[in-house]
Design an enzyme around this catalytic site. Structure first.
Site, PDB file in Angstrom:
ATOM      1  N   HIS A  89      13.545  -5.006   4.064  1.00  0.00           N
ATOM      2  CA  HIS A  89      13.179  -4.027   3.041  1.00  0.00           C
ATOM      3  C   HIS A  89      13.056  -2.620   3.615  1.00  0.00           C
ATOM      4  O   HIS A  89      13.246  -1.642   2.887  1.00  0.00           O
ATOM      5  CB  HIS A  89      11.852  -4.414   2.382  1.00  0.00           C
ATOM      6  CG  HIS A  89      11.848  -5.783   1.775  1.00  0.00           C
ATOM      7  ND1 HIS A  89      12.665  -6.137   0.727  1.00  0.00           N
ATOM      8  CD2 HIS A  89      11.115  -6.898   2.065  1.00  0.00           C
ATOM      9  CE1 HIS A  89      12.445  -7.403   0.388  1.00  0.00           C
ATOM     10  NE2 HIS A  89      11.510  -7.888   1.198  1.00  0.00           N
ATOM     11  N   HIS A 114       6.388   3.033   8.207  1.00  0.00           N
ATOM     12  CA  HIS A 114       7.715   2.627   7.755  1.00  0.00           C
ATOM     13  C   HIS A 114       8.337   3.746   6.937  1.00  0.00           C
ATOM     14  O   HIS A 114       7.679   4.743   6.622  1.00  0.00           O
ATOM     15  CB  HIS A 114       7.640   1.324   6.933  1.00  0.00           C
ATOM     16  CG  HIS A 114       6.823   1.462   5.694  1.00  0.00           C
ATOM     17  ND1 HIS A 114       5.459   1.223   5.659  1.00  0.00           N
ATOM     18  CD2 HIS A 114       7.166   1.813   4.423  1.00  0.00           C
ATOM     19  CE1 HIS A 114       4.994   1.422   4.443  1.00  0.00           C
ATOM     20  NE2 HIS A 114       6.021   1.779   3.663  1.00  0.00           N
ATOM     21  N   HIS A 116      11.224   5.035   3.664  1.00  0.00           N
ATOM     22  CA  HIS A 116      11.959   4.786   2.425  1.00  0.00           C
ATOM     23  C   HIS A 116      13.059   5.838   2.316  1.00  0.00           C
ATOM     24  O   HIS A 116      12.841   7.011   2.641  1.00  0.00           O
ATOM     25  CB  HIS A 116      11.028   4.874   1.212  1.00  0.00           C
ATOM     26  CG  HIS A 116       9.929   3.851   1.216  1.00  0.00           C
ATOM     27  ND1 HIS A 116      10.060   2.610   0.632  1.00  0.00           N
ATOM     28  CD2 HIS A 116       8.682   3.889   1.764  1.00  0.00           C
ATOM     29  CE1 HIS A 116       8.932   1.923   0.795  1.00  0.00           C
ATOM     30  NE2 HIS A 116       8.086   2.675   1.485  1.00  0.00           N
ATOM     31  N   GLU A 131       9.845   8.225  -2.401  1.00  0.00           N
ATOM     32  CA  GLU A 131       9.163   7.484  -3.467  1.00  0.00           C
ATOM     33  C   GLU A 131       8.376   8.439  -4.366  1.00  0.00           C
ATOM     34  O   GLU A 131       8.519   8.419  -5.585  1.00  0.00           O
ATOM     35  CB  GLU A 131       8.262   6.418  -2.860  1.00  0.00           C
ATOM     36  CG  GLU A 131       9.045   5.346  -2.128  1.00  0.00           C
ATOM     37  CD  GLU A 131       8.344   3.996  -2.138  1.00  0.00           C
ATOM     38  OE1 GLU A 131       8.924   3.029  -2.665  1.00  0.00           O
ATOM     39  OE2 GLU A 131       7.219   3.917  -1.602  1.00  0.00           O
ATOM     40  N   HIS A 144       5.710   6.615   5.405  1.00  0.00           N
ATOM     41  CA  HIS A 144       4.369   6.126   5.075  1.00  0.00           C
ATOM     42  C   HIS A 144       3.675   5.654   6.352  1.00  0.00           C
ATOM     43  O   HIS A 144       4.261   4.886   7.125  1.00  0.00           O
ATOM     44  CB  HIS A 144       4.426   4.974   4.070  1.00  0.00           C
ATOM     45  CG  HIS A 144       4.871   5.385   2.704  1.00  0.00           C
ATOM     46  ND1 HIS A 144       5.263   4.476   1.736  1.00  0.00           N
ATOM     47  CD2 HIS A 144       4.995   6.613   2.137  1.00  0.00           C
ATOM     48  CE1 HIS A 144       5.597   5.122   0.638  1.00  0.00           C
ATOM     49  NE2 HIS A 144       5.446   6.427   0.863  1.00  0.00           N
ATOM     50  N   THR A 226       3.426   0.318  -2.735  1.00  0.00           N
ATOM     51  CA  THR A 226       4.653   0.542  -3.509  1.00  0.00           C
ATOM     52  C   THR A 226       5.617  -0.635  -3.413  1.00  0.00           C
ATOM     53  O   THR A 226       6.731  -0.563  -3.942  1.00  0.00           O
ATOM     54  CB  THR A 226       5.359   1.823  -3.030  1.00  0.00           C
ATOM     55  OG1 THR A 226       5.732   1.672  -1.656  1.00  0.00           O
ATOM     56  CG2 THR A 226       4.456   3.035  -3.191  1.00  0.00           C
TER      57      THR A 226
END
Length: 394
Positions: A89, A114, A116, A131, A144, A226
């Protein structure tokens, strides 16, 4: 027959339970197990205080008591290598327990960080992958940094289910011309964790180098994880200042990784791993600074605005000085004209009524009269002269 029927029923129940468990543990951002399905298997994902949200800067509430975020031990990397992993992910780096976060209602211990991001389709409408959004605008990516409330809870597992259990820093990422050395500590090793489940040791680095320079300007609200299970236990801090990575670094993040495992027949690119914006509902987004403008600026933009304002002030001062000098010049010229006019005769002022010069036709007569007068005077002189003696006896 009864025992056989019972056995078949038990087998069917076990298979059904196994299928449910498989569905509950598997989720994705798109497809049959995508975001629209999350609330069916993870009830908290359908809650009223979910994340991420769109931060409308002018609608946020300024709270002067919100002080700067204080990273604790972020720069103390130590000699132990970090671990970088691809979980299908995202890419994640677990953080050592001596790192934490101050400036919050409680002391929080760091857990992991991590990323996104979007996709590598240049110019595509969905290419940006942050995000959180600011005033409806999504940036290229988002970092994050996750922490748990270590004052109240012993570990992340217990804290993540509690309302005040977690604190996450959100760092919005944009693209720039220069390579970001801080993010290079992660992005340079993505090729070693291309597939889901892979893990590699990387040199320890200064985690604070991933954060923006200004840690005192941010937005804060109560939200959730999230990703499933979407527990509503997060105190979010989203920085107003963005950080920049190069186009090449972003492209590597968007194209190198796969969400599939090495043995899978279909290799699926790990991209667009961001959740859609969730309703704010009755929540209020707080800000640590006055938000008079609807735009949030990066550090370089702030510098450009300050320099532009200074140049504008200098230019305005030059223009005002020029206008004042021009007014003084014309005023001085006007005064000089008044002095000149006062020293000029009425004929010079009103030349239209100057009388015409007298004709000079009788000047010869005047000269004749002068000659007559001279001759008369001469005759009189002759008459008064005494006679000589000879002339008197005869």
């Amino acid at each position: 027959m009864d025992s056989v029927g019972l056995s078949l029923s038990l087998i069917l129940l076990v298979l059904q339970w196994t299928h449910i468990q498989a569905v509950e543990t598997y989720w994705a951002y798109r497809g049959s197990a995508g975001q629209s399905k999350w609330p069916e298997y993870f009830p908290d994902c359908g809650g009223s205080t979910q994340s991420p949200v769109d931060v409308e800067t002018t609608q946020s509430q300024y709270v002067p008591s919100l002080g700067p975020v204080i990273p604790l031990g972020y720069s103390q990397s130590g000699n132990v290598p970090f671990s970088l992993s691809n979980n299908g992910h995202t890419v994640m780096v677990p953080l050592p327990p001596w790192m934490g976060l101050g400036g919050l209602p409680a002391l929080y211990t760091a857990v992991q960080l991590h990323l996104h991001w979007g996709n590598g389709a240049a110019g595509a409408s969905g290419a940006a992958g942050s995000e959180h959004t600011l005033n409806g605008q999504r940036t290229a990516a988002e970092l994050h940094v996750v922490h748990f409330n270590s004052e109240l809870y012993p570990n992340m597992t217990e804290a993540m289910t509690q309302r005040d259990g977690l604190a996450v820093l959100g760092v919005l990422i944009e693209t720039g011309e220069e390579t970001n050395q801080g993010f290079g500590n992660i992005l340079n090793y993505l090729g070693r964790v291309r597939y889901a489940g892979q893990r590699v040791s990387i040199p320890a680095f200064d985690v604070q180098s991933l954060l923006p320079t200004d840690l005192g300007r941010y937005f804060r609200y109560n939200g959730s994880l999230t990703t499933p299970p979407c527990f509503e236990s997060v105190l979010w801090t989203v920085f107003a200042e963005t950080v920049k990575i190069s186009e090449a670094q972003l492209l590597k993040l968007e194209t190198v990784l796969y969400s599939s495992k090495p043995g899978d027949s279909d290799r699926l690119i790990l991209e667009d791993n961001y959740r859609t914006i969730q309703p704010l509902n009755l929540r209020t987004v707080l800000s640590s600074f006055p938000t008079e403008s609807a735009k949030v600026y990066a550090a370089g933009e702030v510098s450009a605005i300050v320099i532009g304002a200074l140049c504008g002030c200098v230019g305005l001062a030059v223009i005002i000085r020029f206008i004042v000098k021009t007014i003084r010049f014309f005023k001085h010229l006007h005064n000089e004209r008044i002095v000149v006019n006062r020293s000029t005769s009425s004929w010079d002022v009103l030349p239209s009524i100057r009388p015409a010069p007298m004709p000079r036709t009788k000047e010869p007569e005047k000269e004749q009269k002068q000659d007559v007068a001279l001759s008369t005077t001469s005759d009189l002189g002759k008459r008064e002269e005494p006679a000589s003696p000879g002339q008197a006896q005869a």
